[in-house]
Design a protein around this motif. Sequence first.
Motif, mmCIF file in Angstrom:
data_model
loop_
_atom_site.group_PDB
_atom_site.id
_atom_site.type_symbol
_atom_site.label_atom_id
_atom_site.label_comp_id
_atom_site.label_asym_id
_atom_site.label_seq_id
_atom_site.Cartn_x
_atom_site.Cartn_y
_atom_site.Cartn_z
ATOM 1 N N LEU A 23 -102.798 64.755 57.887
ATOM 2 C CA LEU A 23 -101.612 63.915 57.966
ATOM 3 C C LEU A 23 -101.058 63.698 56.585
ATOM 4 N N ALA A 24 -99.758 63.789 56.426
ATOM 5 C CA ALA A 24 -99.128 63.602 55.111
ATOM 6 C C ALA A 24 -98.915 62.117 54.887
ATOM 7 N N GLY A 25 -99.680 61.522 54.000
ATOM 8 C CA GLY A 25 -99.525 60.125 53.684
ATOM 9 C C GLY A 25 -99.741 59.911 52.220
ATOM 10 N N CYS A 26 -99.184 58.838 51.670
ATOM 11 C CA CYS A 26 -99.386 58.639 50.250
ATOM 12 C C CYS A 26 -99.724 57.216 49.901
ATOM 13 N N THR A 27 -99.434 56.251 50.753
ATOM 14 C CA THR A 27 -99.710 54.872 50.410
ATOM 15 C C THR A 27 -101.195 54.595 50.523
ATOM 16 N N THR A 28 -101.751 53.955 49.511
ATOM 17 C CA THR A 28 -103.156 53.589 49.526
ATOM 18 C C THR A 28 -103.327 52.286 48.782
ATOM 19 N N THR A 29 -104.305 51.535 49.175
ATOM 20 C CA THR A 29 -104.602 50.292 48.482
ATOM 21 C C THR A 29 -105.845 50.412 47.637
ATOM 22 N N ASP A 30 -106.231 51.640 47.341
ATOM 23 C CA ASP A 30 -107.414 51.888 46.530
ATOM 24 C C ASP A 30 -107.232 51.279 45.137
ATOM 25 N N PRO A 31 -108.078 50.301 44.721
ATOM 26 C CA PRO A 31 -107.900 49.673 43.415
ATOM 27 C C PRO A 31 -108.514 50.463 42.280
ATOM 28 N N VAL A 32 -109.242 51.524 42.581
ATOM 29 C CA VAL A 32 -109.932 52.275 41.539
ATOM 30 C C VAL A 32 -109.280 53.641 41.405
ATOM 31 N N ARG A 144 -109.557 58.862 47.502
ATOM 32 C CA ARG A 144 -109.767 58.390 48.867
ATOM 33 C C ARG A 144 -108.418 57.932 49.405
ATOM 34 N N TRP A 145 -108.237 58.090 50.710
ATOM 35 C CA TRP A 145 -106.991 57.651 51.348
ATOM 36 C C TRP A 145 -107.264 56.433 52.212
ATOM 37 N N LYS A 146 -106.495 55.370 51.978
ATOM 38 C CA LYS A 146 -106.640 54.131 52.737
ATOM 39 C C LYS A 146 -105.269 53.725 53.270
ATOM 40 N N PRO A 147 -104.970 54.096 54.496
ATOM 41 C CA PRO A 147 -103.647 53.793 55.041
ATOM 42 C C PRO A 147 -103.413 52.287 55.110
ATOM 43 N N PRO A 148 -102.172 51.857 54.847
ATOM 44 C CA PRO A 148 -101.864 50.431 54.899
ATOM 45 C C PRO A 148 -101.862 49.916 56.332
ATOM 46 N N SER A 149 -101.905 48.615 56.473
ATOM 47 C CA SER A 149 -102.010 47.994 57.801
ATOM 48 C C SER A 149 -100.832 48.343 58.695
ATOM 49 N N GLU A 150 -99.610 48.471 58.111
ATOM 50 C CA GLU A 150 -98.460 48.791 58.953
ATOM 51 C C GLU A 150 -98.561 50.200 59.537
ATOM 52 N N MET A 151 -99.175 51.121 58.814
ATOM 53 C CA MET A 151 -99.379 52.470 59.346
ATOM 54 C C MET A 151 -100.431 52.441 60.450
ATOM 55 N N ILE A 152 -101.475 51.657 60.236
ATOM 56 C CA ILE A 152 -102.522 51.548 61.252
ATOM 57 C C ILE A 152 -101.970 50.901 62.519
ATOM 58 N N ALA A 153 -101.035 49.956 62.359
ATOM 59 C CA ALA A 153 -100.423 49.317 63.529
ATOM 60 C C ALA A 153 -99.675 50.351 64.372
ATOM 61 N N ARG A 154 -99.053 51.327 63.710
ATOM 62 C CA ARG A 154 -98.341 52.380 64.434
ATOM 63 C C ARG A 154 -99.300 53.407 65.013
ATOM 64 N N LYS A 155 -100.384 53.639 64.295
ATOM 65 C CA LYS A 155 -101.348 54.657 64.706
ATOM 66 C C LYS A 155 -102.753 54.068 64.659
ATOM 67 N N PRO A 156 -103.150 53.353 65.705
ATOM 68 C CA PRO A 156 -104.450 52.667 65.712
ATOM 69 C C PRO A 156 -105.636 53.586 65.446
ATOM 70 N N GLU A 157 -105.478 54.883 65.710
ATOM 71 C CA GLU A 157 -106.588 55.810 65.483
ATOM 72 C C GLU A 157 -106.952 55.917 64.007
ATOM 73 N N LEU A 158 -106.072 55.413 63.121
ATOM 74 C CA LEU A 158 -106.353 55.450 61.685
ATOM 75 C C LEU A 158 -107.186 54.259 61.210
ATOM 76 N N GLU A 159 -107.520 53.355 62.110
ATOM 77 C CA GLU A 159 -108.296 52.173 61.732
ATOM 78 C C GLU A 159 -109.595 52.549 61.029
ATOM 79 N N LYS A 160 -110.191 53.659 61.409
ATOM 80 C CA LYS A 160 -111.465 54.065 60.798
ATOM 81 C C LYS A 160 -111.308 54.381 59.317
ATOM 82 N N TYR A 161 -110.054 54.576 58.853
ATOM 83 C CA TYR A 161 -109.810 54.858 57.442
ATOM 84 C C TYR A 161 -109.227 53.659 56.701
#
Length: 246
Positions: A23-32, A144-161
């Motif tokens: 999946l093409a995504g770029c937003t992440t909340t990775d602090p490191v 590492r890729w950590k999808p934001p909460s709004e993306m997970i809300a649209r695609k619940p299957e991403l919750e594991k990431y």
Amino acid sequence: MTEPIHLSRRTFVFGSLSIASGLAGCTTTDPVAQNFMAPVPVPSQQPVETPQGDELARRYASLVDEGHVIPAVPYQKMDPKYYRQRVTDPTGEPAGTVVVDTPARFLYLVEPGGTAIRYGVGIGRTGFSWEGEGIIHWRQHWPRWKPPSEMIARKPELEKYSVANGGMNPGIDNPLGARALYIFQNGEDTLYRLHGSPEWFSIGKATSSGCVRLVNQDVIDLYERVPYHARIVVHQSPIGGLALPA
């Protein structure tokens, strides 16, 4: 069968320069993220020209990077204007500046002496929502890729990431690819990224998600060349060449 090229993280050069799902995504909340010092550009010693033949095969060959096998890019199926190449600089920006021409799907790294290295890119939804100037503040190998909460809300299957679950492990299927460069403005994260992708077929196109994606071979090359804390300028109007439909 051609054997993959083995490279260390500091020896990837312009002349020795991949396909998997993701999946093409770029937003992440990775602090490191890693801030490696990169070389300052030096005056160009190469002519402006479009690479061909054996040079293209080397540039987009399969390679092994930090234990990850990156497949070769079938560059013959790409529009040649999106090959990585040295061109006459159309930006007018100082050497060391990264410039994104969003409508034309080009990214430039300006060199001294009136040239720039031009990369073909794919532009995702987030890539169409930001323009201006910033600083490449963070740089990371195999993020590492950590999808934001709004993306997970649209695609619940991403919750594991999710952030809480530690994100997706680095690897060829990771949406951020082999490298990610994180853009800040006025000391704050813009959520705008330059990142790798295995989806070579998306270069030159608008994509459903993500920011600015390059094939993995090209994002590694850019990563090795871009100056530390480089200035980046993002245009939503074309700076040269033909704009493409959104």
